[in-house]
Write a protein that holds these residues in place. Structure first.
Motif, PDB file in Angstrom:
ATOM      1  N   ALA A 182      -4.318  -6.215   0.809  1.00  0.00           N
ATOM      2  CA  ALA A 182      -5.776  -6.250   0.781  1.00  0.00           C
ATOM      3  C   ALA A 182      -6.340  -5.037   0.052  1.00  0.00           C
ATOM      4  N   ALA A 183      -5.769  -3.860   0.331  1.00  0.00           N
ATOM      5  CA  ALA A 183      -6.239  -2.645  -0.341  1.00  0.00           C
ATOM      6  C   ALA A 183      -6.056  -2.756  -1.853  1.00  0.00           C
ATOM      7  N   THR A 184      -4.941  -3.341  -2.273  1.00  0.00           N
ATOM      8  CA  THR A 184      -4.674  -3.497  -3.707  1.00  0.00           C
ATOM      9  C   THR A 184      -5.634  -4.486  -4.350  1.00  0.00           C
ATOM     10  N   VAL A 185      -5.763  -5.660  -3.747  1.00  0.00           N
ATOM     11  CA  VAL A 185      -6.610  -6.717  -4.322  1.00  0.00           C
ATOM     12  C   VAL A 185      -8.058  -6.266  -4.410  1.00  0.00           C
ATOM     13  N   PHE A 186      -8.594  -5.690  -3.343  1.00  0.00           N
ATOM     14  CA  PHE A 186      -9.999  -5.286  -3.340  1.00  0.00           C
ATOM     15  C   PHE A 186     -10.244  -4.072  -4.244  1.00  0.00           C
TER      16      PHE A 186
END
Length: 312
Positions: free
Chosen positions: A261-265
Protein backbone atom coordinates in the motif's frame (compact mmCIF):
# COMPACT_ATOMS: atom_id res chain seq x y z
CA UNK A 1 -15.11 -21.06 12.54
CA UNK A 2 -17.28 -20.45 9.47
CA UNK A 3 -16.00 -19.44 6.06
CA UNK A 4 -17.80 -16.13 6.45
CA UNK A 5 -16.02 -15.39 9.72
CA UNK A 6 -12.68 -16.32 8.17
CA UNK A 7 -13.32 -13.98 5.23
CA UNK A 8 -14.28 -11.20 7.62
CA UNK A 9 -11.08 -11.69 9.60
CA UNK A 10 -8.92 -11.62 6.46
CA UNK A 11 -10.63 -8.46 5.22
CA UNK A 12 -10.22 -6.74 8.58
CA UNK A 13 -6.53 -7.65 8.90
CA UNK A 14 -5.66 -6.72 5.32
CA UNK A 15 -7.59 -3.44 5.55
CA UNK A 16 -5.75 -2.57 8.77
CA UNK A 17 -2.39 -3.15 7.13
CA UNK A 18 -3.40 -1.07 4.10
CA UNK A 19 -4.35 1.79 6.44
CA UNK A 20 -0.97 1.52 8.19
CA UNK A 21 0.70 1.81 4.79
CA UNK A 22 -1.43 4.84 3.90
CA UNK A 23 -0.43 6.55 7.16
CA UNK A 24 3.21 6.47 6.06
CA UNK A 25 2.25 8.14 2.78
CA UNK A 26 0.21 10.76 4.67
CA UNK A 27 3.28 11.45 6.81
CA UNK A 28 5.35 11.88 3.65
CA UNK A 29 2.94 14.53 2.36
CA UNK A 30 3.23 16.40 5.66
CA UNK A 31 7.04 16.37 5.60
CA UNK A 32 7.09 17.47 1.95
CA UNK A 33 4.55 20.29 2.34
CA UNK A 34 5.73 21.52 5.74
CA UNK A 35 9.57 21.54 6.02
CA UNK A 36 9.35 22.78 9.63
CA UNK A 37 7.45 19.68 10.72
CA UNK A 38 9.59 17.19 12.64
CA UNK A 39 9.15 13.46 13.13
CA UNK A 40 9.33 14.08 16.88
CA UNK A 41 6.34 16.47 16.85
CA UNK A 42 4.29 14.24 14.56
CA UNK A 43 4.99 11.17 16.71
CA UNK A 44 4.04 13.01 19.91
CA UNK A 45 0.71 14.19 18.49
CA UNK A 46 -0.07 10.77 17.04
CA UNK A 47 0.79 8.84 20.20
CA UNK A 48 -0.95 11.07 22.72
CA UNK A 49 -4.10 11.48 20.62
CA UNK A 50 -4.39 7.80 19.70
CA UNK A 51 -3.51 6.67 23.23
CA UNK A 52 -6.25 8.81 24.78
CA UNK A 53 -8.79 7.63 22.22
CA UNK A 54 -7.98 3.96 22.86
CA UNK A 55 -8.12 4.37 26.64
CA UNK A 56 -11.46 6.18 26.49
CA UNK A 57 -12.71 3.47 24.14
CA UNK A 58 -11.53 0.87 26.65
CA UNK A 59 -13.41 2.56 29.50
CA UNK A 60 -16.59 2.77 27.43
CA UNK A 61 -16.18 -0.92 26.51
CA UNK A 62 -15.80 -1.84 30.18
CA UNK A 63 -12.13 -2.91 29.97
CA UNK A 64 -11.16 -1.00 33.17
CA UNK A 65 -7.82 0.32 31.81
CA UNK A 66 -6.62 1.65 35.19
CA UNK A 67 -6.43 -1.86 36.66
CA UNK A 68 -3.05 -2.33 35.01
CA UNK A 69 -1.50 0.09 37.54
CA UNK A 70 -2.55 -2.09 40.47
CA UNK A 71 0.22 -4.60 39.69
CA UNK A 72 3.87 -3.55 39.66
CA UNK A 73 5.01 -6.02 36.99
CA UNK A 74 2.20 -5.05 34.62
CA UNK A 75 2.82 -1.35 35.19
CA UNK A 76 6.55 -1.62 34.48
CA UNK A 77 5.86 -3.74 31.42
CA UNK A 78 3.45 -1.11 30.07
CA UNK A 79 6.06 1.61 30.62
CA UNK A 80 8.77 -0.49 28.96
CA UNK A 81 6.43 -1.24 26.08
CA UNK A 82 5.86 2.46 25.48
CA UNK A 83 9.49 3.57 25.82
CA UNK A 84 11.33 0.64 24.25
CA UNK A 85 8.67 -0.71 21.92
CA UNK A 86 6.43 2.01 20.57
CA UNK A 87 8.93 4.88 20.43
CA UNK A 88 11.39 3.13 18.09
CA UNK A 89 8.66 1.53 15.97
CA UNK A 90 6.93 4.89 15.40
CA UNK A 91 9.45 7.70 15.88
CA UNK A 92 12.25 5.95 14.00
CA UNK A 93 9.83 4.96 11.22
CA UNK A 94 8.69 8.56 10.75
CA UNK A 95 12.33 9.69 10.73
CA UNK A 96 13.02 7.16 7.96
CA UNK A 97 10.00 8.46 6.04
CA UNK A 98 11.12 12.07 6.54
CA UNK A 99 14.66 11.54 5.26
CA UNK A 100 13.64 9.01 2.60
CA UNK A 101 10.23 7.85 1.47
CA UNK A 102 7.37 5.71 2.77
CA UNK A 103 7.92 2.59 0.60
CA UNK A 104 11.61 2.13 1.47
CA UNK A 105 11.03 2.96 5.15
CA UNK A 106 8.15 0.46 5.35
CA UNK A 107 10.07 -2.31 3.58
CA UNK A 108 13.09 -1.92 5.87
CA UNK A 109 10.81 -1.92 8.92
CA UNK A 110 9.27 -5.11 7.54
CA UNK A 111 12.48 -6.93 8.54
CA UNK A 112 11.33 -6.86 12.17
CA UNK A 113 10.12 -10.50 12.32
CA UNK A 114 13.60 -11.73 11.48
CA UNK A 115 15.03 -9.73 14.36
CA UNK A 116 12.56 -11.60 16.56
CA UNK A 117 13.86 -14.91 15.17
CA UNK A 118 17.44 -13.83 15.90
CA UNK A 119 16.42 -12.86 19.43
CA UNK A 120 14.87 -16.29 20.05
CA UNK A 121 17.99 -17.96 18.68
CA UNK A 122 20.45 -15.92 20.79
CA UNK A 123 18.55 -15.66 24.07
CA UNK A 124 16.00 -18.49 24.06
CA UNK A 125 18.18 -21.00 22.17
CA UNK A 126 15.42 -21.71 19.66
CA UNK A 127 17.14 -23.00 16.53
CA UNK A 128 15.75 -21.45 13.33
CA UNK A 129 13.91 -23.88 11.10
CA UNK A 130 14.82 -24.46 7.48
CA UNK A 131 12.12 -22.12 6.23
CA UNK A 132 13.33 -19.41 8.61
CA UNK A 133 16.90 -19.75 7.34
CA UNK A 134 15.70 -19.56 3.73
CA UNK A 135 13.59 -16.53 4.62
CA UNK A 136 16.54 -14.80 6.27
CA UNK A 137 18.68 -15.34 3.19
CA UNK A 138 15.90 -13.98 0.95
CA UNK A 139 15.42 -10.97 3.21
CA UNK A 140 19.17 -10.29 3.27
CA UNK A 141 19.39 -10.44 -0.54
CA UNK A 142 16.32 -8.21 -0.84
CA UNK A 143 17.75 -5.65 1.56
CA UNK A 144 21.09 -5.76 -0.25
CA UNK A 145 19.38 -5.03 -3.58
CA UNK A 146 17.52 -2.06 -2.12
CA UNK A 147 20.57 -0.65 -0.37
CA UNK A 148 23.10 -1.12 -3.19
CA UNK A 149 20.98 -1.45 -6.39
CA UNK A 150 23.34 -4.23 -7.42
CA UNK A 151 26.53 -2.19 -6.89
CA UNK A 152 28.15 -3.71 -3.82
CA UNK A 153 30.82 -1.00 -3.60
CA UNK A 154 28.34 1.84 -3.03
CA UNK A 155 25.05 2.63 -1.30
CA UNK A 156 21.98 3.53 -3.36
CA UNK A 157 20.12 4.99 -0.37
CA UNK A 158 21.33 7.33 2.32
CA UNK A 159 22.92 5.69 5.37
CA UNK A 160 20.57 7.87 7.44
CA UNK A 161 17.54 6.11 5.92
CA UNK A 162 19.14 2.74 6.64
CA UNK A 163 19.91 3.81 10.22
CA UNK A 164 16.39 4.99 11.07
CA UNK A 165 14.77 2.15 9.14
CA UNK A 166 16.95 -0.39 10.95
CA UNK A 167 15.99 1.07 14.33
CA UNK A 168 12.32 0.91 13.38
CA UNK A 169 12.77 -2.78 12.47
CA UNK A 170 14.28 -3.38 15.90
CA UNK A 171 11.27 -1.50 17.26
CA UNK A 172 8.97 -3.99 15.54
CA UNK A 173 10.70 -6.74 17.51
CA UNK A 174 10.58 -4.98 20.90
CA UNK A 175 7.03 -3.80 20.17
CA UNK A 176 6.04 -7.45 19.70
CA UNK A 177 8.05 -9.10 22.47
CA UNK A 178 7.69 -6.72 25.45
CA UNK A 179 3.89 -6.68 25.99
CA UNK A 180 3.26 -10.36 25.27
CA UNK A 181 3.06 -11.30 29.00
CA UNK A 182 0.35 -8.76 29.90
CA UNK A 183 -1.78 -8.69 26.75
CA UNK A 184 -3.88 -11.78 27.61
CA UNK A 185 -4.82 -10.40 31.03
CA UNK A 186 -5.37 -6.70 30.36
CA UNK A 187 -6.29 -6.66 26.68
CA UNK A 188 -4.87 -4.90 23.65
CA UNK A 189 -6.94 -1.73 24.12
CA UNK A 190 -5.54 -1.09 27.60
CA UNK A 191 -1.94 -2.11 26.92
CA UNK A 192 -1.61 -0.27 23.62
CA UNK A 193 -3.51 2.78 24.88
CA UNK A 194 -1.24 3.21 27.89
CA UNK A 195 1.87 2.40 25.85
CA UNK A 196 1.06 5.11 23.31
CA UNK A 197 0.19 7.69 25.94
CA UNK A 198 3.31 6.98 28.03
CA UNK A 199 5.55 7.13 24.97
CA UNK A 200 4.01 10.37 23.74
CA UNK A 201 4.27 12.07 27.14
CA UNK A 202 7.89 10.93 27.53
CA UNK A 203 8.81 12.43 24.15
CA UNK A 204 7.05 15.64 25.18
CA UNK A 205 9.28 15.83 28.25
CA UNK A 206 12.33 15.58 25.98
CA UNK A 207 11.06 18.15 23.50
CA UNK A 208 7.79 19.90 24.41
CA UNK A 209 5.52 20.00 21.38
CA UNK A 210 4.08 23.38 22.33
CA UNK A 211 7.49 24.98 21.83
CA UNK A 212 7.47 24.02 18.17
CA UNK A 213 6.00 26.90 16.17
CA UNK A 214 4.15 25.42 13.22
CA UNK A 215 1.62 26.75 10.77
CA UNK A 216 -0.70 23.91 9.85
CA UNK A 217 -2.94 24.37 6.82
CA UNK A 218 -6.34 22.68 6.51
CA UNK A 219 -5.08 20.02 4.05
CA UNK A 220 -2.18 19.28 6.41
CA UNK A 221 -4.59 19.03 9.32
CA UNK A 222 -6.55 16.52 7.25
CA UNK A 223 -3.39 14.44 6.75
CA UNK A 224 -2.73 14.60 10.50
CA UNK A 225 -6.23 13.34 11.27
CA UNK A 226 -5.72 10.52 8.75
CA UNK A 227 -2.53 9.49 10.56
CA UNK A 228 -4.20 9.53 13.99
CA UNK A 229 -7.58 8.00 13.20
CA UNK A 230 -7.16 6.00 9.99
CA UNK A 231 -3.47 5.25 10.47
CA UNK A 232 -3.44 4.35 14.16
CA UNK A 233 -6.77 3.93 15.96
CA UNK A 234 -8.85 2.31 13.21
CA UNK A 235 -6.27 -0.24 11.99
CA UNK A 236 -5.39 -1.24 15.54
CA UNK A 237 -9.03 -1.96 16.36
CA UNK A 238 -9.57 -3.77 13.04
CA UNK A 239 -6.46 -5.93 13.42
CA UNK A 240 -7.29 -6.80 17.02
CA UNK A 241 -10.84 -7.73 15.97
CA UNK A 242 -9.55 -9.92 13.12
CA UNK A 243 -7.74 -12.19 15.59
CA UNK A 244 -11.06 -13.51 16.84
CA UNK A 245 -11.85 -14.82 13.33
CA UNK A 246 -8.46 -15.97 11.99
CA UNK A 247 -5.21 -17.41 13.34
CA UNK A 248 -2.39 -14.99 14.21
CA UNK A 249 -0.28 -16.58 11.46
CA UNK A 250 -2.99 -15.80 8.90
CA UNK A 251 -3.28 -12.24 10.21
CA UNK A 252 0.48 -11.75 10.01
CA UNK A 253 0.40 -12.72 6.33
CA UNK A 254 -1.75 -9.65 5.74
CA UNK A 255 1.19 -7.51 6.87
CA UNK A 256 2.42 -7.73 3.29
CA UNK A 257 -0.31 -5.25 2.34
CA UNK A 258 1.43 -2.50 4.35
CA UNK A 259 4.56 -2.07 2.17
CA UNK A 260 2.47 -2.75 -0.94
CA UNK A 261 0.00 0.00 0.00
CA UNK A 262 2.81 2.41 0.87
CA UNK A 263 4.43 1.73 -2.51
CA UNK A 264 1.27 2.01 -4.61
CA UNK A 265 0.02 5.20 -2.95
CA UNK A 266 3.48 6.83 -2.98
CA UNK A 267 3.88 6.19 -6.70
CA UNK A 268 0.30 7.30 -7.44
CA UNK A 269 0.03 10.43 -5.31
CA UNK A 270 3.61 11.49 -4.54
CA UNK A 271 5.29 10.50 -7.82
CA UNK A 272 7.94 8.56 -5.89
CA UNK A 273 10.32 6.85 -8.31
CA UNK A 274 11.41 3.33 -7.44
CA UNK A 275 13.89 1.25 -9.43
CA UNK A 276 13.56 -2.37 -10.45
CA UNK A 277 16.04 -3.22 -7.69
CA UNK A 278 13.67 -1.64 -5.14
CA UNK A 279 10.72 -3.67 -6.45
CA UNK A 280 12.65 -6.96 -6.59
CA UNK A 281 14.24 -6.40 -3.20
CA UNK A 282 10.90 -5.44 -1.63
CA UNK A 283 9.22 -8.49 -3.15
CA UNK A 284 11.92 -10.79 -1.76
CA UNK A 285 11.51 -9.31 1.72
CA UNK A 286 7.71 -9.61 1.58
CA UNK A 287 7.91 -13.23 0.41
CA UNK A 288 10.47 -13.98 3.12
CA UNK A 289 8.23 -12.62 5.87
CA UNK A 290 5.24 -14.51 4.45
CA UNK A 291 7.32 -17.71 4.53
CA UNK A 292 8.22 -16.99 8.14
CA UNK A 293 4.55 -16.42 8.97
CA UNK A 294 3.63 -19.77 7.46
CA UNK A 295 6.06 -21.57 9.71
CA UNK A 296 4.00 -24.24 11.46
CA UNK A 297 6.42 -24.49 14.37
CA UNK A 298 5.97 -20.83 15.16
CA UNK A 299 2.21 -21.14 14.97
CA UNK A 300 2.08 -24.09 17.38
CA UNK A 301 4.55 -22.35 19.71
CA UNK A 302 2.35 -19.26 19.77
CA UNK A 303 -0.82 -21.22 20.42
CA UNK A 304 0.79 -23.16 23.28
CA UNK A 305 1.95 -19.92 24.90
CA UNK A 306 -1.48 -18.39 24.39
CA UNK A 307 -3.21 -21.30 26.10
CA UNK A 308 -0.69 -21.24 28.94
CA UNK A 309 -1.27 -17.51 29.56
CA UNK A 310 -5.03 -17.91 29.37
CA UNK A 311 -5.04 -20.67 31.98
CA UNK A 312 -2.70 -18.85 34.40
Amino acid sequence: MTQQNHLRGVLLASSACILWGISGVAASTLFINNPHLTAMWLTQVRMISAGLILLVWGMVAGKHPFKIWHHRHAAWTAVSYGLLGLIPVQLCYFEAVRVGNAPIATIIQFLGPFIISIYYFLFKHVTPSRIELIGMIMAFIGTLLIVTHGHLNSLAISPVILFWGGLSAIGVATNTLIPRTILPKYGALTVTGWGLLIAGLFLTLLQPMWRVHLTITWPQLGSLIVIILLGTVAPFLMFARSLSDILPTTASLMDAFEPLAATVFSITFLNVQLTSFDFIGGLLIILAVMALSLNTHKMLHFLRRRRAHSSS
